[in-house]
Enzyme design. Structure first.
Site, PDB file in Angstrom:
ATOM      1  N   GLU A 155      21.684  50.073  27.194  1.00  0.00           N
ATOM      2  CA  GLU A 155      20.805  49.004  26.710  1.00  0.00           C
ATOM      3  C   GLU A 155      19.994  49.408  25.476  1.00  0.00           C
ATOM      4  OE1 GLU A 155      18.560  47.521  30.094  1.00  0.00           O
ATOM      5  OE2 GLU A 155      20.258  46.278  30.687  1.00  0.00           O
ATOM      6  N   GLU A 312      26.400  45.214  34.603  1.00  0.00           N
ATOM      7  CA  GLU A 312      25.401  45.358  35.676  1.00  0.00           C
ATOM      8  C   GLU A 312      25.036  43.994  36.217  1.00  0.00           C
ATOM      9  OE1 GLU A 312      21.777  47.287  34.527  1.00  0.00           O
ATOM     10  OE2 GLU A 312      22.812  48.823  33.358  1.00  0.00           O
TER      11      GLU A 312
END
Ligand code: GLA
Ligand code: ZN
Length: 684
Positions: A155, A312
């Site tokens: 991220e 995710e």
């Protein structure tokens, strides 16, 4: 043609973030994980994401023993691995010895060691250390049979204002403006308030204790994207040195700190992390929440127009929403298969096993602190894994929408920065979402793209609030309509170039006036609770409008479809239709409100009807939708029919189809239970 992430492993991936390093002293847990992985019908683990302190416990001292063991174990248990590079969180010793790796905030304060995702993207030392460890991982595991792809960092996001980044920013500007400070002064319009720069050395990143204006802010944001992409490129190059496995990095929901179109060029496949807030009374209905995440699925898929990966998601709940509610039974399957419906070739979780301590110990996981398979969540995960095996024929197929929504991150930056209109909230994302929702409710497949993409291949393009239209975008839109496309635009269209300089000679800028057959003289901004209305010229019906009412002048031959009802511009045109080249445009000069009852809903239904753009379903039910993935070689359409309501729904597909999971032949009509999804095979 079917497109696979890795030709050597043609299966849906089911698994997720796995942190065996947290259990290094209890290796029996690792063996239990392997047993449970098979039981959960999982076949993938993302390993090493935050392992740096274990892999390099002291500068230049490497220890890969736990990875050696765990990769072998996973492979022996039939699993595969996305191997991560560990740059998302650095070891303590590194920050202590080399503070330049620590980020500096916009006030010039250097951060202390702590948390994660907070390194400087410019620091030569950090880049060198990252290249070293990535290279070592690649050399050691690049041809390990378990490894099927690289998970670069985690991220990416944020900004650093350290002297190294400031210098890199000045270098970036010199390149962009041909080392000519006058060019920069012109584009940033620095004569305003006597801000003229004498040289590039004077330029500093925007700061609350320094300068801030849109030209500077926009280039700073672009620099951040480019610098992050450059860091990503360097990370990827280091792993590609010894490995030709595909590379990804996980993107985030609605994150506008980076232009993902720029980062996408550096990776082989797109992946992202999706955490919808289900069952939130008073906020969004579950259907609206689903549509919000559907938009992001469609945006990430459209980046490469091939299957993406749900890297995710929460098997049950997260720990960082204000209220961390459990997903109701069935919702896990529904939310996971929603991703697949939009083109994901995986369902992956954060996290495989709950940590014993620290920040994320109460974040949902496949394996709870209980430590075994006897939980509702585990059973749901396992059942979903079985479904993914049963629907394997869908793998590699992609939706092929005829409609595109332009939702452009740079346009959002510019609108957010614009001082005017409703100053603090222009509602760009909400407006795009409202247009998107109409297609979602009517089960029409759609791509979500930026304003630089070629539009050939789309029959209908919707471009709300496209305030920033660089020259390239004007040309793309003009060509698209001239060659026969249908384009819906509206208020605030084409006001500025890429540096936020207003177009002179009337809005929308340059050729867009001819394309839309309209000139926008002024914009009336309404107070948030104020309303006006527009009246349809043909049927006389009235529709509420809010926020913005432009006073527009149609060109000769432009058809007026609706006029304002109230105020000093009552009776003036509010919606116009124009023919340009072989194509058609619609200009909505005001923001109409309301869902199915809005003017926009009627217009979209009519335009889709005229263009032969059909719903995936033959009947409409609130909260029920359907999305398709196409196998063009075999003439097969896979239809995912989804019910996001707590009630059973009567559905009509219009044609007979085979349920891919159960192999049952179903007539078009059936009852779809509450919070459920079915997947069908139809011949095209
Ligand atoms: C992000 C991170 C993960 C984890 C989850 C929790 O997506 O990538 O490491 O913190 O959030 O939801
Ligand atoms: Zn920095």
């Amino acid at each position: 043609m079917k497109q696979y992430m890795n030709e050597n492993f043609k299966h849906f991936l089911h698994g997720g973030d796995y942190s065996p390093e947290q259990w290094i002293n209890t290796p029996e847990v690792w063996d239990e994980d392997m047993r449970l992985m098979k039981l959960a019908n999982c076949n993938e683990m993302s390993v090493g994401i935050f392992s740096w302190a274990k892999l390099e416990p002291a500068e230049g001292v490497y220890d890969f023993s736990f990875l050696d063991t765990i990769l072998d174990k996973i492979y022996a248990a039939g699993g595969r691995v996305f191997l991560a590079t560990p740059s998302g969180a650095r070891p303590h010793w590194m920050a202590d010895a080399h503070p330049e790796v620590l980020r500096v905030n916009e006030r010039g304060e250097r951060m202390h060691f702590g948390v994660r995702h907070n390194h400087c993207y410019t620091s030569p030392y950090y880049r060198e250390k990252v290249a070293q460890i990535n290279g070592k991982l690649s050399e050691r595991y690049g041809s390990h049979p378990a490894v099927i792809g690289w998970h670069i960092s985690n991220e990416y996001g944020g900004r650093c204002y350290c002297p190294l980044c400031q210098e890199a920013f000045r270098g970036w500007l010199k390149k962009k403006y041909d080392n000519n400070i006058d060019k920069l002064n012109f584009q940033w319009w620095t004569t305003f308030w006597s801000h003229t720069y004498n040289s590039f050395d004077q330029v500093e990143a925007p700061s609350p204790i320094g300068d801030t204006f849109s030209g500077l802010e926009l280039d700073w944001k672009r620099f951040i994207s480019d610098q992050t992409a450059d860091f990503l490129r360097a990370e990827a190059a280091a792993v590609r040195k010894y490995s030709d496995l595909p590379v990804t990095t996980n993107f985030m929901f609605h994150y506008t700190g980076l232009n993902y179109n720029v980062l996408a060029k550096e990776i082989d496949f797109i992946s992202w992390d999706s955490y919808p807030e289900w069952h939130h009374p008073g906020e969004l209905s579950d259907a609206e929440m689903a549509a919000k995440h559907a938009l992001t699925h469609d945006a990430f898929r459209a980046l490469k127009k091939k299957p993406f990966f749900l890297m995710e998601s929460a098997p049950s709940h997260v720990n960082w929403h204000d209220v961390n509610k459990l997903k109701r039974p069935g919702v896990h399957r529904l939310a996971s298969l929603q991703a697949v419906a939009h083109g994901s070739d995986s369902v992956q979780y954060f996290q495989w096993r709950k940590s014993r301590g620290s920040n994320e110990k109460f974040h949902g996981a496949v394996v709870d602190h209980l430590g075994n398979e006897n939980t509702r969540v585990f059973r749901e995960v396992s059942a979903l894994g079985q479904t993914l095996k049963d629907i394997e024929e869908v793998l590699g197929t992609v939706p092929n929408p005829r409609v595109a929504l332009i939702m452009d991150v740079e346009n959002k930056w510019a609108l957010d920065l614009a001082q005017g209109f409703q100053k603090n909230e222009k509602k760009y994302s909400t407006t795009c979402q409202q247009f998107y929702n109409w297609f979602w409710r009517h089960a029409i497949d759609i791509d979500v793209i930026d304003a630089h993409r070629d539009l050939g291949g789309y029959d209908l393009v919707v471009a709300p609030m496209l305030y920033m239209t660089p020259r390239e975008t004007i040309e793309i839109l003009e060509k698209y309509v001239r060659e026969g496309g249908t384009l819906i635009g509206g208020y605030m269209l084409g006001m500025v170039n890429e540096n936020d300089l207003c177009y002179l000679g009337g809005f929308p800028g340059e050729e867009l006036k001819e394309v839309f057959g309209v000139w926008n003289e002024e914009i009336d901004t309404l107070y948030p609770t104020e309303r006006n209305a527009i009246q349809c010229n043909k049927c006389g019906d009235e529709f509420a409008v809010a926020d913005y009412c432009e006073r527009i002048h149609p060109a000769e031959g432009t058809e007026v479809m609706a006029v304002y009802r109230d105020d000093f511009y009552a009776g003036e045109p509010a919606v116009v239709k124009n023919r340009y080249g072989k194509g058609t445009t619609y200009y909505l000069a005001t923001r109409d409100i309301g869902g199915e009852e809005s003017f926009k809903a009627r217009l979209l239904a009519r335009v889709c009807g005229e263009l032969g753009i059909k719903s995936n379903l033959a009947s409409y039910t609130e909260g029920v939708t359907a999305h398709s993935r196409i196998d063009d070689e075999n003439g097969i359409r896979y239809l995912f029919v989804e019910n996001y309501t707590p009630k059973d729904a009567e559905v009509d597909m219009g044609v007979e189809a085979i349920d891919v999971e159960t192999r049952e032949r179903v007539s078009g009509k059936f009852t779809l239970p509450a919070y459920s999804v079915r997947i069908f095979r139809q011949m095209m």
